[in-house]
Design an enzyme around this catalytic site. Sequence first.
Site, short mmCIF file in Angstrom:
data_model
loop_
_atom_site.label_atom_id
_atom_site.label_comp_id
_atom_site.label_asym_id
_atom_site.label_seq_id
_atom_site.Cartn_x
_atom_site.Cartn_y
_atom_site.Cartn_z
N ASP A 237 0.85 -1.20 0.00
CA ASP A 237 0.00 0.00 0.00
C ASP A 237 0.88 1.25 0.00
OD1 ASP A 237 -2.72 -0.91 -0.06
OD2 ASP A 237 -2.35 -1.78 1.92
N ASP B 4 -10.33 -4.99 -2.12
CA ASP B 4 -9.32 -4.55 -1.15
C ASP B 4 -9.98 -3.77 -0.01
OD1 ASP B 4 -7.07 -3.69 0.17
OD2 ASP B 4 -6.33 -2.42 -1.45
C1 DX5 Z 1 -6.54 0.84 2.20
C2 DX5 Z 1 -5.56 -0.16 1.63
C3 DX5 Z 1 -5.85 -1.58 1.97
C4 DX5 Z 1 -5.81 -1.86 3.42
C5 DX5 Z 1 -6.16 -3.29 3.71
O1 DX5 Z 1 -6.07 2.11 1.94
O2 DX5 Z 1 -5.54 -0.07 0.23
O3 DX5 Z 1 -4.99 -2.45 1.25
O4 DX5 Z 1 -4.56 -1.56 3.99
O5 DX5 Z 1 -6.13 -3.46 5.05
P1 DX5 Z 1 -7.23 -4.23 5.85
O6 DX5 Z 1 -7.23 -5.64 5.31
O7 DX5 Z 1 -6.75 -4.12 7.24
O8 DX5 Z 1 -8.54 -3.54 5.60
ZN ZN Z 2 -4.40 -1.72 -0.93
#
Ligand code: DX5
Ligand code: ZN
Length: 234
Positions: A47, A190
């Site tokens: 990310d 995601d």
């Molecule tokens: C949000 C990101 C995601 C997020 C996923 O900005 O793109 O990839 O970090 O994390 P979880 O699985 O904790 O929602």
């Molecule tokens: Zn992401």
Amino acid sequence: MAAISLAQRLRASAPQVSVGILTADWMSLGSEVDLLERASVDLLHFDVMDGCFCPMLTMGAAIVAGIKTSLLKDVHLMVEEPLSKLEAFVAAGADIITVHAESSRHIHRSLQVLGKMVNANDPARGIVRGLALNPGTALDVIDPVLDELEMVLLLAVNPGWGGQKFIASTRERMRQVRERVGDNVLICLDGGVTRDNVAEIARLGADIIVTGSAVFDGKAALDNARFMQQAVRP
Ligand code: DX5
Ligand code: ZN
């Protein structure tokens, strides 16, 4: 016969879990990634946040390059004007690069330029080009760039943080995206994926399911990663 591209391979072996390292223990990043290899995870999700497109500043191409792994590198660019940064992420070994529809006036050009770049890990593999959509973005933005992408990433949370709650309307958005893009484009989901909803999300037809904090919860990452893998392939 032409070599099978990475996009085709991912579609054929869907659904796949892509684990985000945002909430991993960064003091032990090497062993955190080893653990995912042991759990037979195939994709590692980065990310990338620039502190402008979303408030947090996370990592850049140096981190993507620095992680040596057999996992495919899935790079989610939450950055303003990604065009000038694509080359660095390709050189860092990205296998999937996703840009946000909201991030640039030149989204078509960014995807077009990416389409001419060569995968640094294996030139025959190709780079999967993803278009990411925030939860508040209309799906219409996909249509004009449909010929310049291999994947649509639907965010089920607002970009910027791990550990947020899955936004329920994403289910209907996923159904509509599949109708819009047909069978040959990958759909990635995601955000907000947990032990409780991962199997359902797989059944909804996501090809790639990103999960971050539900794996790297500071307690049982190996067990969590194995659980996620098994849940999407019962
Ligand atoms: C949000 C990101 C995601 C997020 C996923 O900005 O793109 O990839 O970090 O994390 P979880 O699985 O904790 O929602
Ligand atoms: Zn992401």
